[in-house]
Design an enzyme around this catalytic site. Structure first.
Site, PDB file in Angstrom:
ATOM      1  N   GLN A 161       0.870  -1.168   0.000  1.00  0.00           N
ATOM      2  CA  GLN A 161       0.000   0.000   0.000  1.00  0.00           C
ATOM      3  C   GLN A 161       0.910   1.222   0.000  1.00  0.00           C
ATOM      4  OE1 GLN A 161      -3.887  -0.453   1.502  1.00  0.00           O
ATOM      5  NE2 GLN A 161      -3.845   0.795  -0.329  1.00  0.00           N
ATOM      6  N   SER A 165       1.779   0.632   6.682  1.00  0.00           N
ATOM      7  CA  SER A 165       0.489  -0.007   6.542  1.00  0.00           C
ATOM      8  C   SER A 165       0.669  -1.500   6.737  1.00  0.00           C
ATOM      9  CB  SER A 165      -0.055   0.252   5.135  1.00  0.00           C
ATOM     10  OG  SER A 165      -1.151  -0.594   4.885  1.00  0.00           O
ATOM     11  N   THR A 166      -0.335  -2.137   7.338  1.00  0.00           N
ATOM     12  CA  THR A 166      -0.285  -3.590   7.502  1.00  0.00           C
ATOM     13  C   THR A 166      -0.970  -4.286   6.317  1.00  0.00           C
ATOM     14  OG1 THR A 166      -0.115  -3.235   9.875  1.00  0.00           O
ATOM     15  CG2 THR A 166      -0.788  -5.414   9.232  1.00  0.00           C
ATOM     16  N   HIS A 167      -1.197  -3.521   5.247  1.00  0.00           N
ATOM     17  CA  HIS A 167      -1.885  -4.073   4.076  1.00  0.00           C
ATOM     18  C   HIS A 167      -0.893  -4.740   3.129  1.00  0.00           C
ATOM     19  CE1 HIS A 167      -4.747  -0.477   5.038  1.00  0.00           C
ATOM     20  NE2 HIS A 167      -4.755  -1.388   5.977  1.00  0.00           N
ATOM     21  N   THR A 168      -0.299  -5.829   3.588  1.00  0.00           N
ATOM     22  CA  THR A 168       0.561  -6.617   2.716  1.00  0.00           C
ATOM     23  C   THR A 168      -0.339  -7.535   1.902  1.00  0.00           C
ATOM     24  OG1 THR A 168       0.822  -8.298   4.424  1.00  0.00           O
ATOM     25  CG2 THR A 168       2.484  -6.581   4.359  1.00  0.00           C
TER      26      THR A 168
END
Lengths: 242, 591
Positions: free
Chosen positions: B347, B516-519
């Site tokens: 992200q 962001s932890t949106h891997t």
């Protein structure tokens, strides 16, 4: 300053709301009312921070920290300094937590050199970064000023050295001065701002300085208020108010 | 010698959102289900109880609710020619652990993807011609459409008590919502949360710039709510401890409060915590899974036989589990063949901070994780890539999950990091600054992928997952474009100072800074088994009784937070298992 004055005058007008959560189906018995933060006189002194006897740091390290911590967050017209806030006690206690021993860091080797974007790649846990760093720092000072360590220098000289360490300009044998400095500064800030239960932030002085209400964790009545500062002073995890 | 447990119909790896959804759906269908969760059991009471849970030192420094990197982590490098080094300290992304997983420490931003986010490649080809997409960009269409997922988006929103405002209801524009969203059949279960100052001002600035601002859909309940399962939620009290923390208040949707209470009494359901799954066991021909091997709470090697294996770990660890178990063919960037590990994406997050004088009470300590405002005027099809020069899109938002001083205080440019001037700086800014963020999409590329590290091992002796990822020109350009738009917008609000952080030309991915932890990606869904690890039902092409729901399935990442999409995809896959797979176990799509 003005926030503090305001908050004291308004404190009696507005009471902290206590929210009682809804039960969850099938788990009703597990729910109990949240405990309100009980009032107590937080302006009563909590003992002199300087009386704390370290159990992690030795006398040399304690001397270094006593000076460095005071330079990093000094007492001034803005608010309390780190020393009177108990940051030294915080540091000594925090270095004895599993966290400082590297408990949640990946600590296995090999320890390769890498670009700064990949972060610290050394083998020292936090408590060792601080210890090795202090020793290296004092060693550096002694090599430049025979018979003296960091704590013996005047404030201006100490500040200049800390500035140089922050930029990584001091060359130590065992550790990067920049790495040591950044970890020390982070810990000092943690101690200054974390809940008093961890040893620093005595009387919530740092929270009062910035206007943080602390651990109230209940602001629904204030989300849409625009024309005045938040009226109540901070409360800590043990329920003390200031 | 291993302990061997009685066989169950389905074993689920991980007790986060996807695991909870699968457990609910499959026990509903009468299957016997066991969840194996590596972390501890956790619930609102006693684990997230006030006041202890709001301790910033424990939550945001000791990372009490996140996974320990000492046990499992990844290695990272920027390019295939570099040597990867471990992600030793939590920075760029924050996977969770324990019951609830990242679903207990998320903020609550709960978006649906846009209809055009499902057709990235065909949409670009149609708009700009086939040559427009760079050769190294490996974006693909999702093998499922917005319309197919719509009922599942809706159901997940109703499970979560999502608070928002519809913008497109049954094909009609609905005032106050997002006019560019895909059509929905029902309004959100709850109305929007109240606006903190930064969000209120966002509407003002957006209007001046001609943008269509709307409330961020937030799974932070704006009122009293009972979900379709009978689980109750109470109104968010804006405590300011969402991200990094479990909710103290039964307000932020989580597997813990929205799904697990229903499962706990079920005879065909069992949760085993402190159960570290090591691998999926396969038959000799690697075409069927026979169950999983795990270490139980006492560290004993234990085998759990099962007919179905559901990988419901955090996206990165789903990919890791497939690689260490030998499910599917690992991706090779040199030949662009193989499927497991390909199309890793992330992200593109950047922030603009605005500072004001003492008369502006921004009160950043107040927080409603997913609350705030955003707009889609620069996202999806509104981005004309021919004009802006980048592919993808993004949103600008006002979002304030809550800040405390240990989590960091932004200071005005020029303020030093310590000393009296720093004290003055934090005192001036703490109550009187707020930020807007730019959250951009991230395309996938042939050189951004996941595989197993040749050197580093986890605490269980398995190779770590290796991440090869860096920013590409497209994302750097997007960052600069979007931050410039955000900065223009912020100027309307007259701050005395501003701080922005658009990515500079040639800048590299920095894993030390939280973004962001949106891997996303790594085990993506697709319609071609040569270029995807999972079919359109999130079923492994190679091992048909393994499903892997999660953000790992995204072929590339859009401008939104992934959780809404992850939940919808999981309900979609669960429906396929119930309605198609159980009647005729085997591949649901012929390769």
């Amino acid at each position: 300053m003005s926030d503090d004055t305001q908050s004291r005058s308004r404190r009696s007008l507005i009471k902290s709301m206590v929210f009682i959560p809804m039960g969850v189906a099938g788990a009703a018995g597990a729910v109990r009312a949240l405990q309100p933060a009980h009032a107590a006189d937080a302006n009563a002194p909590e003992g002199k921070p300087n009386d704390y006897i370290p159990s992690f740091f030795n006398a040399n390290e304690w001397k270094f920290l006593g000076a460095a911590v005071d330079r990093l967050i000094p007492h001034d017209e803005h608010g309390p300094g780190a020393i009177e806030s108990g940051v030294l006690e915080f540091l000594d206690r925090h270095m004895q937590t599993p966290y400082a021993a590297g408990d949640i860091w990946y600590m296995q080797g090999p320890y390769l050199k890498a670009a700064p974007e990949f972060g610290y790649q050394g083998k020292l846990a936090l408590r060792d970064i601080i210890r090795v760093g202090i020793r290296a720092f004092d060693g550096y000072v002694s090599s430049q000023n025979p018979g003296k360590v960091f704590g013996d220098l005047d404030k201006k000289a100490q500040e200049d050295l800390l500035k140089a360490a922050e930029k990584g300009e001091l060359k130590f044998e065992d550790i990067s001065s920049k790495l040591f400095f950044s970890n020390l500064l982070t810990e000092v800030r943690n101690g200054y701002f974390a809940d008093p239960k961890h040893g620093g932030n005595k009387n919530m002085g740092a929270w009062k300085m910035i206007g943080y209400p602390g651990m109230r964790a209940d602001y629904l009545d204030w989300v849409e208020v625009r024309d005045k500062p938040y009226p109540i002073g901070p409360v800590d995890l043990s329920g003390r108010r200031a | 010698m291993s302990i061997v447990k009685n066989k169950v119909d389905a074993v689920i790896v991980g007790a986060g959102w996807t695991g909870a959804i699968m457990a609910k759906e499959l026990t509903d269908a009468g299957l016997s289900v066991v969840i194996l969760e590596r972390g501890p059991d956790r619930d609102t009471q006693p684990d997230f109880a006030y006041p202890r849970v709001v301790d910033e030192l424990e939550g945001s420094v000791h990372r009490k609710y996140l996974q320990s990197l000492a046990k499992e982590t990844v290695t990272a490098r920027h390019s295939v020619n570099d040597v990867a080094v471990p992600y030793r300290q939590m920075g760029s992304f924050k996977p969770g652990t324990g019951v609830g997983g990242a679903g207990s420490h998320w903020s609550g931003a709960h978006f649906r993807a846009l209809p055009e986010d499902f057709t990235v490649r065909s949409n670009l080809e149609q708009r700009y011609g086939k040559k427009f997409i760079p050769a190294n960009m490996t974006v693909q269409d999702f093998p499922v459409s917005y319309d197919e997922l719509e009922p599942h988006f809706e159901h997940f929103e109703y499970v979560c008590g999502t608070s928002g405002k519809a913008g497109m209801l049954n094909g009609q524009v609905s005032e106050g919502g997002n006019p560019f969203e895909g059509s929905r059949k029902k309004e959100y279960p709850l109305g929007p949360n109240p606006n903190y100052l930064g969000a209120e001002w966002f509407y003002k600035a957006a209007k001046e710039k001609g943008y269509h601002a709307f409330p961020i859909p937030a799974s932070n309940a704006s009122g009293v709510y009972t979900n379709p399962y009978g689980c109750q939620m109470g109104p968010c009290n804006a405590c300011g401890f969402c991200s990094d923390y479990g909710c103290l208040n039964y307000s932020k949707a989580s597997p813990n409060i929205c799904i697990f209470p229903v499962l706990k009494g079920r005879k065909n359901f069992e949760m085993r915590t402190l159960a570290q799954v090591l691998k999926v066991n396969l038959t000799g021909d690697k075409k069927k899974a026979t169950g999983v091997t795990y270490l139980d709470a006492q560290g004993r090697e234990t085998e759990q036989p099962a007919d179905l294996v559901l990988l419901c770990a955090f996206s990165l660890f789903n990919v890791h589990m497939m690689l260490v178990s030998g499910i599917g063919k690992p991706y090779d960037p040199a030949t662009r063949t193989g499927t497991v590990g390909r199309n890793y994406s992330y992200q593109n997050l950047n922030r603009v901070v605005m500072f004001y004088d003492q008369s502006v009470h921004a009160n950043g300590f107040i927080g409603i994780g997913g609350g705030g405002a955003t707009f889609d005027d620069l996202n999806g099809n509104r981005n004309d890539s021919a004009k802006t020069g980048y592919i993808g899109g993004g949103i600008i938002w006002a979002r304030q999950p809550g800040a405390g001083p240990v989590r960091g205080i932004q200071t005005e440019p020029g303020v030093p990091n310590w000393g009296s001037a720093w004290k003055k700086g934090v005192k001036d800014s703490f109550l009187h600054s707020f930020y807007y963020e730019v959250q951009g999409s991230c395309m996938s590329y042939d050189d951004a992928y996941l595989d197993l590290d040749p050197t580093y091992k986890d605490a269980f002796g398995r190779p770590l997952l290796r991440m090869t990822f860096d920013w590409h020109d497209n994302e750097i350009k997007a960052s600069q474009y979007l931050v410039e738009k955000a900065t223009d917008m912020c100027k309307v609000l007259g701050p005395k100072a501003m701080k922005g952080d658009a990515k500079k030309d040639g800048s590299h991915y920095n894993i030390t800074q939280y973004q962001s932890t949106h891997t996303c990606g790594g085990a993506i869904m697709g319609s071609d088994p040569k270029t995807s690890a999972l079919n359109r039902y999130l079923q492994s092409w190679d091992v048909s009784n393994v499903f892997a729901p999660g953000a790992n399935a995204f072929p590339q990442n859009n401008g939104y937070n992934p959780t809404g999409m992850v939940g919808a995809l999981t309900y979609w896959a669960a429906t396929a298992i119930r309605e198609l797979y159980l009647k005729n176990p085997g591949p649901l799509v012929q390769a």
